[in-house]
Design an enzyme around this catalytic site. Structure first.
Site, mmCIF file in Angstrom:
data_model
loop_
_atom_site.group_PDB
_atom_site.id
_atom_site.type_symbol
_atom_site.label_atom_id
_atom_site.label_comp_id
_atom_site.label_asym_id
_atom_site.label_seq_id
_atom_site.Cartn_x
_atom_site.Cartn_y
_atom_site.Cartn_z
ATOM 1 N N HIS A 1 12.816 -2.317 2.189
ATOM 2 C CA HIS A 1 12.163 -1.067 2.592
ATOM 3 C C HIS A 1 12.998 0.100 2.101
ATOM 4 O O HIS A 1 14.233 0.068 2.218
ATOM 5 C CB HIS A 1 12.020 -0.987 4.117
ATOM 6 C CG HIS A 1 11.177 -2.083 4.656
ATOM 7 N ND1 HIS A 1 9.809 -2.061 4.575
ATOM 8 C CD2 HIS A 1 11.504 -3.271 5.217
ATOM 9 C CE1 HIS A 1 9.327 -3.183 5.093
ATOM 10 N NE2 HIS A 1 10.339 -3.938 5.485
ATOM 11 N N HIS B 1 4.162 -4.356 9.210
ATOM 12 C CA HIS B 1 4.091 -4.273 10.668
ATOM 13 C C HIS B 1 2.816 -4.884 11.250
ATOM 14 O O HIS B 1 2.634 -4.859 12.467
ATOM 15 C CB HIS B 1 4.203 -2.803 11.092
ATOM 16 C CG HIS B 1 5.197 -2.021 10.287
ATOM 17 N ND1 HIS B 1 6.542 -2.330 10.273
ATOM 18 C CD2 HIS B 1 5.050 -0.975 9.413
ATOM 19 C CE1 HIS B 1 7.163 -1.496 9.449
ATOM 20 N NE2 HIS B 1 6.287 -0.672 8.913
ATOM 21 N N ARG C 1 7.152 0.731 13.693
ATOM 22 C CA ARG C 1 7.739 0.225 12.435
ATOM 23 C C ARG C 1 8.853 -0.794 12.694
ATOM 24 O O ARG C 1 9.413 -1.363 11.769
ATOM 25 C CB ARG C 1 8.258 1.377 11.590
ATOM 26 C CG ARG C 1 7.162 2.270 11.060
ATOM 27 C CD ARG C 1 7.674 3.311 10.079
ATOM 28 N NE ARG C 1 6.796 4.462 10.080
ATOM 29 C CZ ARG C 1 5.702 4.577 9.317
ATOM 30 N NH1 ARG C 1 5.386 3.630 8.463
ATOM 31 N NH2 ARG C 1 4.940 5.643 9.394
ATOM 32 N N ARG D 1 4.108 11.096 -2.148
ATOM 33 C CA ARG D 1 4.011 10.805 -0.714
ATOM 34 C C ARG D 1 5.321 11.156 -0.003
ATOM 35 O O ARG D 1 6.387 10.661 -0.384
ATOM 36 C CB ARG D 1 3.642 9.310 -0.611
ATOM 37 C CG ARG D 1 4.506 8.468 0.214
ATOM 38 C CD ARG D 1 4.134 7.025 0.190
ATOM 39 N NE ARG D 1 3.914 6.581 1.542
ATOM 40 C CZ ARG D 1 4.242 5.382 1.991
ATOM 41 N NH1 ARG D 1 4.743 4.486 1.182
ATOM 42 N NH2 ARG D 1 4.036 5.070 3.230
ATOM 43 N N PRO E 1 0.793 -1.223 0.000
ATOM 44 C CA PRO E 1 0.000 0.000 0.000
ATOM 45 C C PRO E 1 0.830 1.280 0.000
ATOM 46 O O PRO E 1 1.877 1.356 0.647
ATOM 47 C CB PRO E 1 -0.821 -0.100 1.292
ATOM 48 C CG PRO E 1 -0.121 -1.108 2.126
ATOM 49 C CD PRO E 1 0.517 -2.062 1.173
ATOM 50 N N ASN E 2 0.324 2.233 -0.747
ATOM 51 C CA ASN E 2 0.868 3.592 -0.841
ATOM 52 C C ASN E 2 2.181 3.692 -1.622
ATOM 53 O O ASN E 2 2.690 4.793 -1.835
ATOM 54 C CB ASN E 2 1.041 4.227 0.557
ATOM 55 C CG ASN E 2 -0.285 4.359 1.266
ATOM 56 O OD1 ASN E 2 -1.230 4.909 0.709
ATOM 57 N ND2 ASN E 2 -0.393 3.829 2.473
ATOM 58 N N ARG F 1 12.932 4.462 12.849
ATOM 59 C CA ARG F 1 11.807 5.402 12.754
ATOM 60 C C ARG F 1 10.915 5.194 13.992
ATOM 61 O O ARG F 1 11.426 4.961 15.077
ATOM 62 C CB ARG F 1 11.065 5.174 11.426
ATOM 63 C CG ARG F 1 11.917 5.549 10.195
ATOM 64 C CD ARG F 1 11.179 5.342 8.884
ATOM 65 N NE ARG F 1 9.956 6.143 8.824
ATOM 66 C CZ ARG F 1 9.023 6.007 7.874
ATOM 67 N NH1 ARG F 1 9.198 5.109 6.907
ATOM 68 N NH2 ARG F 1 7.936 6.755 7.883
ATOM 69 N N TYR G 1 10.619 9.356 1.179
ATOM 70 C CA TYR G 1 10.575 8.321 0.146
ATOM 71 C C TYR G 1 11.152 8.767 -1.204
ATOM 72 O O TYR G 1 11.178 7.977 -2.141
ATOM 73 C CB TYR G 1 9.131 7.828 -0.027
ATOM 74 C CG TYR G 1 8.579 7.180 1.225
ATOM 75 C CD1 TYR G 1 9.081 5.954 1.656
ATOM 76 C CD2 TYR G 1 7.592 7.794 1.997
ATOM 77 C CE1 TYR G 1 8.603 5.352 2.819
ATOM 78 C CE2 TYR G 1 7.099 7.200 3.159
ATOM 79 C CZ TYR G 1 7.610 5.986 3.561
ATOM 80 O OH TYR G 1 7.139 5.386 4.704
ATOM 81 N N ASP H 1 1.928 -15.696 6.535
ATOM 82 C CA ASP H 1 1.451 -17.076 6.334
ATOM 83 C C ASP H 1 1.478 -17.470 4.860
ATOM 84 O O ASP H 1 1.804 -18.618 4.525
ATOM 85 C CB ASP H 1 0.034 -17.231 6.890
ATOM 86 C CG ASP H 1 0.019 -17.349 8.413
ATOM 87 O OD1 ASP H 1 1.106 -17.507 9.007
ATOM 88 O OD2 ASP H 1 -1.079 -17.293 8.994
ATOM 89 N N GLU I 1 13.075 -9.102 1.744
ATOM 90 C CA GLU I 1 12.246 -7.995 2.246
ATOM 91 C C GLU I 1 13.000 -6.682 2.017
ATOM 92 O O GLU I 1 14.166 -6.564 2.399
ATOM 93 C CB GLU I 1 11.998 -8.202 3.746
ATOM 94 C CG GLU I 1 11.239 -7.074 4.397
ATOM 95 C CD GLU I 1 11.139 -7.231 5.934
ATOM 96 O OE1 GLU I 1 11.663 -8.240 6.478
ATOM 97 O OE2 GLU I 1 10.552 -6.356 6.562
ATOM 98 N N ALA J 1 2.998 -0.642 4.898
ATOM 99 C CA ALA J 1 2.530 -0.678 6.292
ATOM 100 C C ALA J 1 2.118 -2.086 6.736
ATOM 101 O O ALA J 1 2.136 -2.383 7.937
ATOM 102 C CB ALA J 1 1.363 0.288 6.466
ATOM 103 N N ASN K 1 8.123 -5.395 -0.704
ATOM 104 C CA ASN K 1 8.026 -4.275 0.231
ATOM 105 C C ASN K 1 6.544 -4.202 0.606
ATOM 106 O O ASN K 1 5.741 -3.650 -0.147
ATOM 107 C CB ASN K 1 8.488 -2.963 -0.406
ATOM 108 C CG ASN K 1 8.390 -1.800 0.570
ATOM 109 O OD1 ASN K 1 7.815 -1.938 1.663
ATOM 110 N ND2 ASN K 1 8.934 -0.654 0.191
HETATM 111 C C1 DQA Z 1 8.094 1.257 3.976
HETATM 112 C C2 DQA Z 1 8.119 1.526 5.480
HETATM 113 C C3 DQA Z 1 6.760 1.272 6.095
HETATM 114 O O1 DQA Z 1 6.805 1.506 7.481
HETATM 115 C C4 DQA Z 1 5.741 2.209 5.488
HETATM 116 O O2 DQA Z 1 4.460 1.949 6.006
HETATM 117 C C5 DQA Z 1 5.743 2.149 4.002
HETATM 118 C C6 DQA Z 1 7.012 2.063 3.291
HETATM 119 C C7 DQA Z 1 9.426 1.612 3.310
HETATM 120 O O3 DQA Z 1 9.606 1.245 2.161
HETATM 121 O O4 DQA Z 1 10.280 2.280 3.912
HETATM 122 O O5 DQA Z 1 4.703 2.242 3.362
HETATM 123 O O6 DQA Z 1 7.874 -0.124 3.765
#
Ligand code: DQA
Length: 151
Positions: free
Chosen positions: A99, A79, A110, A17, A9-10, A106, A22, A86, A97, A76, A73
């Site tokens: 980020h 977390h 997180r 954003r 998401p996002n 942070r 980012y 699963d 993984e 959110a 990635n």
């Molecule tokens: C993120 C870090 C997460 O805490 C956050 O919710 C994101 C982006 C990162 O790429 O740093 O959406 O995964």
């Protein structure tokens, strides 16, 4: 060697954003960079993004038998999502993984990552380069395995 890159998401809002965190480059630019990295390391890559937890679970389930590695990635959902953890456990596909930010330095909330329980590697705080590094590591690991298999 086929890699599925999943963004949560996002991450479609990259460039808009919180650019101070980012960066100012778009999701489209990220996909372009990932494809260039895949070409450089001679692997094939597919990029997907969803704002929905269930869709991410379905992407992971459908990867079974089709992809050799996953780069994720989860945004959110990192977390919060036992469902994504699963799904990754269910398919047992080697997972990296990633980020963009240094999540461990942070907010407290997180610092928890469910995906970390299953991820082979965790790359944080390198921005777009984190994805490129993950693809490079997967490609190198594969080549090393090929050498071992040929002995
Ligand atoms: C993120 C870090 C997460 O805490 C956050 O919710 C994101 C982006 C990162 O790429 O740093 O959406 O995964």
């Amino acid at each position: 060697m086929k890699i599925l890159v999943i963004n949560g998401p996002n991450l479609n809002m990259l460039g808009v954003r919180e650019p101070e965190l980012y960066g100012d480059k778009s999701y489209k630019a990220l996909v372009k960079g990932i494809k260039a990295a895949a070409k450089k390391y001679s692997v094939s890559v597919k990029c997907v993004q969803s704002n929905e937890e269930g869709k991410i679970v379905t992407y992971i389930q459908r990867a079974l038998g089709k992809y050799d590695a996953i780069v994720i990635n989860p945004g959110a959902y990192t977390h919060t999502s036992v469902a994504i953890l699963d799904a990754l456990k269910a398919v047992a596909i080697p997972t990296w993984e990633v980020h963009l930010t240094d999540v461990d330095n942070r907010e407290e909330f997180r610092k928890v990552s469910y995906v970390s329980f299953v991820a082979k590697r965790r790359i944080t705080g390198l921005g777009f380069d984190g994805y490129y590094q993950a693809i490079g590591e997967i490609a190198v690991r594969r080549k090393a395995q090929d050498i071992v298999d040929s002995l």
